[in-house]
Structures are given as structure tokens and as C-alpha cells.
Design a protein around this motif. Structure first.
Motif, mmCIF file in Angstrom:
data_model
loop_
_atom_site.group_PDB
_atom_site.id
_atom_site.type_symbol
_atom_site.label_atom_id
_atom_site.label_comp_id
_atom_site.label_asym_id
_atom_site.label_seq_id
_atom_site.Cartn_x
_atom_site.Cartn_y
_atom_site.Cartn_z
ATOM 1 N N SER A 162 0.828 -1.199 0.000
ATOM 2 C CA SER A 162 0.000 0.000 0.000
ATOM 3 C C SER A 162 0.871 1.262 0.000
ATOM 4 C CB SER A 162 -0.917 -0.005 1.218
ATOM 5 O OG SER A 162 -1.684 1.162 1.269
ATOM 6 N N ASN A 163 1.883 1.268 0.845
ATOM 7 C CA ASN A 163 2.793 2.423 0.900
ATOM 8 C C ASN A 163 3.556 2.590 -0.406
ATOM 9 O OD1 ASN A 163 2.083 3.257 3.467
ATOM 10 N ND2 ASN A 163 3.593 1.930 4.449
ATOM 11 N N LEU A 209 2.544 1.771 -3.358
ATOM 12 C CA LEU A 209 1.598 2.300 -4.344
ATOM 13 C C LEU A 209 1.300 3.773 -4.088
ATOM 14 C CD1 LEU A 209 -0.860 -0.731 -4.541
ATOM 15 C CD2 LEU A 209 0.840 -0.051 -6.254
ATOM 16 N N LEU A 210 1.119 4.119 -2.830
ATOM 17 C CA LEU A 210 0.840 5.517 -2.490
ATOM 18 C C LEU A 210 2.007 6.439 -2.819
ATOM 19 C CD1 LEU A 210 -1.041 5.066 0.903
ATOM 20 C CD2 LEU A 210 -1.999 5.877 -1.270
ATOM 21 N N LYS A 211 3.223 5.912 -2.670
ATOM 22 C CA LYS A 211 4.421 6.702 -2.991
ATOM 23 C C LYS A 211 4.711 6.675 -4.492
ATOM 24 C CE LYS A 211 7.272 4.589 -0.371
ATOM 25 N NZ LYS A 211 8.489 4.121 0.278
ATOM 26 N N ASN A 212 3.900 5.920 -5.212
ATOM 27 C CA ASN A 212 4.094 5.798 -6.661
ATOM 28 C C ASN A 212 5.467 5.209 -6.996
ATOM 29 O OD1 ASN A 212 2.664 5.937 -8.983
ATOM 30 N ND2 ASN A 212 3.157 8.065 -9.437
ATOM 31 N N ASP A 213 5.884 4.211 -6.185
ATOM 32 C CA ASP A 213 7.169 3.555 -6.412
ATOM 33 C C ASP A 213 7.211 2.909 -7.786
ATOM 34 O OD1 ASP A 213 8.282 4.251 -4.012
ATOM 35 O OD2 ASP A 213 8.010 2.298 -3.062
ATOM 36 N N ASP A 214 8.397 2.779 -8.308
ATOM 37 C CA ASP A 214 8.607 2.130 -9.600
ATOM 38 C C ASP A 214 8.146 0.671 -9.522
ATOM 39 O OD1 ASP A 214 10.784 0.609 -11.549
ATOM 40 O OD2 ASP A 214 10.086 2.558 -12.279
ATOM 41 N N THR A 215 7.554 0.203 -10.597
ATOM 42 C CA THR A 215 7.035 -1.172 -10.614
ATOM 43 C C THR A 215 8.139 -2.200 -10.380
ATOM 44 O OG1 THR A 215 7.176 -1.253 -13.017
ATOM 45 C CG2 THR A 215 5.037 -0.672 -12.067
#
Length: 85
Positions: A35-36, A38-44
Motif C-alpha cells: 500500500s505504501n 503504491l501511495l508513494k508511486n514507487d517504480d514497478t
């Protein structure tokens, strides 16, 4: 695949080599770490690395499991996964 004819075609599989359908599946449980990410828009690539470390059961792993258990063929898994990769 058709285990009677080993994918060569017979009356049971209507000469297709397959006589039933099987699902390839994966389920991603969104825990706090994902979740974190995704929220931080981390690289796939970071998310994938984390999932590998957590032994995530991917479509590919599900397909390999089904091949090893003679549920389907590697050719069919490769054909189907090409659509999703």
C-alpha cells in the motif's frame, strides 16, 4: 490438455488436444508495505522485487505448477501468457 491423446487430437478432445479449461490465477493482497509503495508511486520494478522476495504466486508460477502436475502444456502456458506480458 487431453491426457488421453497427449495433445495429438482424439475424439475425446474433438481433435484439438484440449478437453477442458483451466484458470491461471494470481491474487495480490495489498498489505501495508505494498500500500505504501503504491501511495508513494514507487517504480514497478521495486514492487516486483518485493513480491519476488515475498514468494508471490504469479501467473507464471501458477502455469509452471500446472505443467508440472500435467494439467496443461508448456506450449499452452506460453501462448496464453504472451497476451499478458
Amino acid at each position: 490438455y487431453c491426457q488421453k491423446c497427449m495433445q495429438k487430437g482424439c475424439s475425446l478432445c474433438n481433435y484439438t488436444g484440449y478437453n477442458s479449461r483451466e484458470v491461471l490465477s494470481e491474487t495480490l493482497y495489498i498489505n501495508e508495505i505494498i500500500s505504501n509503495m503504491l501511495l508513494k508511486n514507487d517504480d514497478t520494478s521495486l514492487i516486483k522485487k518485493y513480491l519476488i522476495e515475498e514468494n508471490f504466486h504469479s501467473l507464471e508460477k501458477d502455469g509452471i505448477h500446472k505443467v508440472k502436475n500435467n494439467i496443461t502444456s508448456i506450449e499452452e502456458i506460453n501462448r496464453v501468457l504472451k497476451q499478458y506480458l
